[in-house]
Design an enzyme around this catalytic site. Sequence first.
Site: not given
Length: 349
Positions: A226, A286, A296
């Site tokens: 996006h 990205h 993460r």
Amino acid sequence: MSSVTQLFKNNPVNRDRIIPLDFTNTKTLPDSHVWSKPEPETTSGPIPVISLSNPEEHGLLRQACEEWGVFHITDHGVSHSLLHNVDCQMKRLFSLPMHRKILAVRSPDESTGYGVVRISMFYDKLMWSEGFSVMGSSLRRHATLLWPDDHAEFCNVMEEYQKAMDDLSHRLISMLMGSLGLTHEDLGWLVPDKTGSGTDSIQSFLQLNSYPVCPDPHLAMGLAPHTDSSLLTILYQGNIPGLEIESPQEEGSRWIGVEPIEGSLVVIMGDLSHIISNGQFRSTMHRAVVNKTHHRVSAAYFAGPPKNLQIGPLTSDKNHPPIYRRLIWEEYLAAKATHFNKALTLFRC
Ligand SMILES: C=C1C[C@]23C[C@@]1(O)CC[C@H]2[C@@]12CCC[C@@](C)(C(=O)O1)[C@H]2[C@@H]3C(=O)O
Ligand SMILES: O=C(O)CCC(=O)C(=O)O
Ligand SMILES: [Fe+2]
């Protein structure tokens, strides 16, 4: 009501696209989360690194925006201990059992709380991630649901972080717009509103992302490709890699990993900066990928213009007439909510 709140009110998300999978109890990748696609290669690349304490490097900002649309910033003034606290509080939140996180779940027309990111509705497959969105007073309301007696620390850290991001985004926007030739007067809207009505200063939105360890990371997707709908996004990504950008040189065929740099933050230029710069600044596509061993977390702070401020290309150059029409953020977010990655083309002159 802020532009983001309005967006979710007018464009509710499907109920079945709000509650994520209970990742802790999932030992094999379910078909719903398998992204089978011919995968272009990922390499690491020379993403620019800019020190904000060195005025000589400010000239590099414009170049970084034009060539990459993504860059690291160092010497940004946000303390190491604040970043560490944000990291710990995110892990504390996302490590709660699902039945607790669900207590703060977003409703379909609500922009804040626990759930899946709204771009999920544009993809058939589900992502290997969960999120917690923060804006204004919703922070304390949702945190109280998560920790009835023990939410003060989470709230204090997130409030301090939002203030730090407000200051940093003002600095960055002023530097970036300055590099396009905007005067101090033009940038009057960057000065925080003293009346408290909040209608003539920057609007922001904080998105906490969690990417749990994944049994089959090559077949899964953390956050689908996006561009951001902001002026700019400031991303804290800790020390676990996962952010990837589409290669500016080989769009659609190569992803470049944005390797974490200790203590740095990543700036991602959004679609509105692309419009204001009349197409000169990239708003780079990205995504986030996941891994088998490390949980993460990331914190994305989206900065947008004041509520009813019309923005448009800043060009007085006859050889480069505006390629986009003027708009307010709410209009852009609404277009993005229905047309997703094609929204930008709708505003072309
Ligand atoms: C301010 C915003 C950016 C965002 C859309 C929104 O109105 C509120 C949610 C934001 C977010 C956070 C996660 C990634 C993202 C692409 C998404 O699905 O929701 C962004 C949106 C965006 O940049 O378009
Ligand atoms: O987690 C990341 O690295 C990317 C997050 C992101 O792109 C977003 O929240 O918009
Ligand atoms: Fe993003």
